[in-house]
Design a protein around this motif. Structure first.
Motif, PDB file in Angstrom:
ATOM      1  N   ILE A  44     -16.576  19.706  58.644  1.00  0.00           N
ATOM      2  CA  ILE A  44     -16.297  18.388  58.559  1.00  0.00           C
ATOM      3  C   ILE A  44     -15.117  17.454  58.054  1.00  0.00           C
ATOM      4  N   SER A  45     -14.523  18.583  57.094  1.00  0.00           N
ATOM      5  CA  SER A  45     -13.368  17.658  57.015  1.00  0.00           C
ATOM      6  C   SER A  45     -12.381  18.270  58.437  1.00  0.00           C
ATOM      7  N   MET A  46     -12.370  19.519  59.281  1.00  0.00           N
ATOM      8  CA  MET A  46     -12.032  19.087  60.497  1.00  0.00           C
ATOM      9  C   MET A  46     -11.692  17.683  61.274  1.00  0.00           C
ATOM     10  N   CYS A  47     -13.329  17.381  61.128  1.00  0.00           N
ATOM     11  CA  CYS A  47     -13.984  16.731  62.374  1.00  0.00           C
ATOM     12  C   CYS A  47     -13.684  15.313  61.268  1.00  0.00           C
ATOM     13  N   THR A  48     -13.389  14.852  60.797  1.00  0.00           N
ATOM     14  CA  THR A  48     -12.880  13.317  60.102  1.00  0.00           C
ATOM     15  C   THR A  48     -11.450  13.646  59.130  1.00  0.00           C
ATOM     16  N   ARG A  49     -11.277  14.674  58.445  1.00  0.00           N
ATOM     17  CA  ARG A  49      -9.791  13.820  57.671  1.00  0.00           C
ATOM     18  C   ARG A  49      -8.465  14.612  58.667  1.00  0.00           C
ATOM     19  N   TRP A 189      -4.705   9.492  76.769  1.00  0.00           N
ATOM     20  CA  TRP A 189      -5.932   9.503  76.205  1.00  0.00           C
ATOM     21  C   TRP A 189      -6.777   8.433  76.030  1.00  0.00           C
ATOM     22  N   ARG A 190      -7.036   8.220  77.340  1.00  0.00           N
ATOM     23  CA  ARG A 190      -8.882   8.047  77.118  1.00  0.00           C
ATOM     24  C   ARG A 190      -9.444   9.383  76.891  1.00  0.00           C
ATOM     25  N   GLY A 191      -9.700   9.674  78.050  1.00  0.00           N
ATOM     26  CA  GLY A 191     -10.088  11.631  78.240  1.00  0.00           C
ATOM     27  C   GLY A 191      -9.751  12.303  77.456  1.00  0.00           C
ATOM     28  N   ALA A 192      -8.747  11.643  76.226  1.00  0.00           N
ATOM     29  CA  ALA A 192      -8.293  12.968  74.621  1.00  0.00           C
ATOM     30  C   ALA A 192      -9.481  12.467  74.410  1.00  0.00           C
ATOM     31  N   LEU A 193      -9.592  11.319  73.156  1.00  0.00           N
ATOM     32  CA  LEU A 193     -10.303  10.528  72.784  1.00  0.00           C
ATOM     33  C   LEU A 193     -12.286  11.061  73.059  1.00  0.00           C
ATOM     34  N   LEU A 194     -12.737  10.469  74.418  1.00  0.00           N
ATOM     35  CA  LEU A 194     -13.851  11.193  74.711  1.00  0.00           C
ATOM     36  C   LEU A 194     -14.415  12.228  74.350  1.00  0.00           C
ATOM     37  N   ILE A 195     -13.348  13.208  74.695  1.00  0.00           N
ATOM     38  CA  ILE A 195     -13.306  14.717  74.630  1.00  0.00           C
ATOM     39  C   ILE A 195     -12.869  15.114  72.631  1.00  0.00           C
ATOM     40  N   LEU A 196     -12.232  14.403  72.205  1.00  0.00           N
ATOM     41  CA  LEU A 196     -12.706  14.746  70.394  1.00  0.00           C
ATOM     42  C   LEU A 196     -13.652  14.009  69.717  1.00  0.00           C
ATOM     43  N   GLY A 197     -14.053  12.457  70.460  1.00  0.00           N
ATOM     44  CA  GLY A 197     -15.559  12.562  69.886  1.00  0.00           C
ATOM     45  C   GLY A 197     -16.919  13.415  70.441  1.00  0.00           C
ATOM     46  N   GLY A 198     -16.783  13.985  71.270  1.00  0.00           N
ATOM     47  CA  GLY A 198     -17.544  14.728  71.762  1.00  0.00           C
ATOM     48  C   GLY A 198     -16.858  16.638  70.092  1.00  0.00           C
ATOM     49  N   LEU A 199     -16.356  16.486  69.273  1.00  0.00           N
ATOM     50  CA  LEU A 199     -15.563  17.626  68.606  1.00  0.00           C
ATOM     51  C   LEU A 199     -16.510  16.818  67.167  1.00  0.00           C
ATOM     52  N   VAL A 200     -16.370  15.639  66.966  1.00  0.00           N
ATOM     53  CA  VAL A 200     -17.217  14.675  65.840  1.00  0.00           C
ATOM     54  C   VAL A 200     -18.769  15.568  66.138  1.00  0.00           C
ATOM     55  N   THR A 201     -19.197  15.182  66.691  1.00  0.00           N
ATOM     56  CA  THR A 201     -20.614  15.640  67.137  1.00  0.00           C
ATOM     57  C   THR A 201     -20.960  16.571  66.492  1.00  0.00           C
TER      58      THR A 201
END
Length: 467
Positions: A44-49, A189-201
């Motif tokens: 969770i620390s990886m996916c937030t901070r 940058w849009r695709g990168a944010l979308l993929i990072l959002g998937g990691l945050v799940t």
């Protein structure tokens, strides 16, 4: 008084026996599912901070796409960091009203929504709302909650466990730094944010592993069976600083503790000075003629040195009894080294020198990450520790909000980064110096020396002389 001191030796034996047996019981419980909680908090620390740190790589993309200056796009990170710390008490309220699992799951949903919706933003204001407000609130419900839960599961190895949990920030920064730049080059940058959002799940998956913290009812029941004088001696043994116990009992708020107030101000200057140095490292390197991949690798170097500093500090504080006794006095030397590292950035005219600055910054950041909650607890004692830690996290919010825009404004006004980095470095140095002076003042004028347990040592010495 003589009658009271004559009773001290048997009380010492009873209290030591109780404390030792209680500690052994608690240490035996620090296993099994406790490590699952620790691993989940690490992720969770990886996916937030760590994800927030990675947003600094997107600043150049946001500046070019939305045709905004650096000060305007910096508000994305500032709002995110500010809400993460300012809304930490709200996360505590949700935990008390619902549960750790429900609070972290709700925060994970907000974080994921922020990054996914951020990939569809068409204005800088929408980025403020998605990446700033939504993701910041989500981090506030996830990250401080995890740190608190890890402390409940590891009461006697809190420094080491907290260090491992927050180690996810360094690991995430190391991994995501270069990954984010690769994703930007491959998908925009849009695709990168979308993929990072998937990691945050992954925060949602980790939340399913959370269980309520170990019950303390039995321990409280055993403590209530003690005689009043035994409970008094137990509080003396648990208290980590050297203030006389009656003075601590009268305090109802950490704000009445001068050293803690100065400590909060020192953290204000630390966050104000260090945040722009970390966030603008990529932008400064890129504007200095370094390629984007090399600049992103600086962020990865910073991340891996954060890991080393975090593990080293957490391990040595749990292993070295001498450093643990004088842990309070290690804060200023690290802040001085941190400030000097920031002051050296404008002089780094080549890529190898920038790498050296990234190494120094990451190492100092890793040492300081797990320290503030532990030091705050030592300053005010165990009873006021939860309130003090909440104040510490809340004190981060204002410098997180204003430091990046102000530094960007100074950079634009002076047409360079030198003035901003010099000011930030001196702020960090000043914070470390004023805190150390507060400790010296407490030692010289108030008789409080934050080292060994002087009150307990004096009682033991008196009992030995009487015998």
């Amino acid at each position: 008084m003589n009658r009271l001191f004559n009773r001290l030796p048997p009380l010492q034996l009873v209290t030591d026996s109780f404390a030792q047996s209680s500690e052994e019981d608690d240490m035996s419980k620090e296993g099994g599912w406790s490590w699952v909680i620790l691993a989940a908090s690490f992720i969770i620390s990886m996916c937030t901070r760590a994800m927030t740190r990675t947003l600094s790589i997107f600043l150049v993309e946001f500046t070019d796409h939305f045709d905004q200056d650096l000060a305007s796009v910096s508000w994305v990170i500032s709002i995110n960091d500010c809400l993460t710390m300012a809304c930490a008490p709200l996360g505590t309220f949700l935990v008390s009203r619902f549960s750790y699992k429900a609070t972290v799951m709700f925060g994970g949903i907000l974080c994921t929504s922020g990054y996914v919706l951020g990939s569809f933003c068409t204005s800088i204001v929408q980025l403020y709302i998605c990446l700033g407000v939504l993701s910041g609130l989500g981090s506030a419900f996830c990250f401080p909650t995890c740190v608190a839960l890890v402390g409940c599961y590891f009461p006697h190895r809190r420094s080491f466990a907290t260090g491992l949990a927050t180690l996810g920030i360094g690991v995430g920064t190391f991994v995501l730094g270069s990954l984010a730049q690769f994703l930007i080059e491959a998908f925009g940058w849009r695709g990168a944010l979308l993929i990072l959002g998937g990691l945050v799940t992954h925060t949602l998956l980790c939340a399913f592993l959370f269980r309520p913290p170990p019950a303390v009812a039995a321990k409280r029941k055993d403590r209530n069976l003690l005689e009043p004088n035994d409970r008094l001696k137990e509080q003396v043994l648990q208290y980590n600083s050297c203030k006389p116990l009656p003075q601590q009992v009268d305090l109802e708020s950490p704000l009445f503790n001068l050293e803690f107030v100065v400590f909060a101000f020192a953290l204000f200057f630390l966050i104000y000075g260090s945040t722009p140095a970390i966030a603008y490292m990529f932008v400064y390197a890129y504007d200095s003629g370094v390629s984007k991949r090399q600049a992103a690798f600086l962020v990865s170097i910073y991340g891996i040195m954060t890991i080393i500093g975090n593990v080293f500090y957490s391990w040595i504080m749990d292993k070295s009894r001498f450093l643990r006794l004088y842990q309070m006095h290690t804060f200023m030397p690290v802040m001085v080294m941190y400030g000097i590292s920031i002051l050296l950035i404008p002089a780094a005219s080549t890529y190898p020198l920038l790498m050296v600055c990234a190494v120094l910054l990451g190492h100092c950041e890793g040492i300081l990450q797990p320290g503030p909650p532990v030091l705050a607890s030592k300053l005010v004692g165990p009873t006021l520790a939860p309130t003090a830690i909440g104040i510490v996290y809340f004190s981060y919010s204002l410098p997180y909000l204003i430091s990046l825009p102000i530094s960007a404004w100074i950079t634009n006004a002076t047409s360079g980064y030198t003035a901003a980095f010099l000011l930030n470095g001196f702020f960090v140095l000043f914070g470390g110096v004023i805190f150390q002076f507060s400790l010296l003042y407490a030692s010289c004028c108030k008789g409080r020396s934050y080292g060994p347990k002087v009150y307990e040592c004096l009682l033991a010495k008196y009992c030995k002389n009487e015998a």
